[in-house]
Design a protein around this motif. Sequence first.
Motif, PDB file in Angstrom:
ATOM      1  N   GLU A  64       0.847  -1.197   0.000  1.00 10.04           N
ATOM      2  CA  GLU A  64       0.000   0.000   0.000  1.00 10.04           C
ATOM      3  C   GLU A  64       0.881   1.245   0.000  1.00 10.04           C
ATOM      4  O   GLU A  64       0.622   2.205  -0.712  1.00 10.04           O
ATOM      5  N   GLU A  65       1.939   1.211   0.799  1.00 10.84           N
ATOM      6  CA  GLU A  65       2.858   2.345   0.845  1.00 10.84           C
ATOM      7  C   GLU A  65       3.688   2.421  -0.435  1.00 10.84           C
ATOM      8  O   GLU A  65       3.892   3.490  -1.000  1.00 10.84           O
ATOM      9  N   ARG A  66       4.138   1.290  -0.930  1.00  7.48           N
ATOM     10  CA  ARG A  66       4.941   1.245  -2.156  1.00  7.48           C
ATOM     11  C   ARG A  66       4.174   1.836  -3.331  1.00  7.48           C
ATOM     12  O   ARG A  66       4.704   2.583  -4.139  1.00  7.48           O
TER      13      ARG A  66
ATOM     14  N   GLY B 148       1.504   3.808  -3.074  1.00  4.78           N
ATOM     15  CA  GLY B 148       0.825   5.055  -2.740  1.00  4.78           C
ATOM     16  C   GLY B 148      -0.686   4.898  -2.667  1.00  4.78           C
ATOM     17  O   GLY B 148      -1.432   5.786  -3.063  1.00  4.78           O
TER      18      GLY B 148
ATOM     19  N   ARG C 265      -2.448   3.946   0.323  1.00  3.89           N
ATOM     20  CA  ARG C 265      -3.008   4.082   1.663  1.00  3.89           C
ATOM     21  C   ARG C 265      -3.539   5.498   1.859  1.00  3.89           C
ATOM     22  O   ARG C 265      -2.828   6.456   1.598  1.00  3.89           O
TER      23      ARG C 265
END
Length: 168
Positions: free
Chosen positions: A74-76, A78, A80
């Motif tokens: 999710e962070e990788r 973008g 979240r």
Amino acid sequence: MADAEQPNDKKSTKPDAIIQLIVFRLGEEEYGLRIEQVKEVTVTPEVARMPKTPPFIKGIANLRGDIIAIVDLEERFGLRPAGQELPTTSYTLAIEAKDYTIGIVVREVPQPLSIPISIIEKAPEFIQDININDKYIEGIAKVDGRIIIVLDMLKLLTPSEIMQLQSS
């Protein structure tokens, strides 16, 4: 005339190849991995933060005696929503490549799904061109009104990111 009909007969009697996916949510979207890329699914173990790693690498964890890097897709990607963190209970998909094993952390229990390989459409070129890495979206499957983005986890990390994982 009979010769012209034979290829059609053979095609209709040969079943379409079925693949199995492990499907999970990232943000509001559904993603899938081929089941052969997933070694196991487990509740996320305790994660120890590592210095000098990208923000999407949450740290390392002991998974059945193996130390693996835990990656937050999710962070990788973008995906979240701002200010939202992972829930206290999350799940990890252990992905085994030739040179490394990583854990992909997801919010909900991933679900298996069997689909005909023919329904996976190639991702549009413009989507592939803007991605950070080389073609890690295998394709897009439309299943009962759902859209599932099929990832090739073995192409997700760049060579320099893999080197960071191996030296951790």
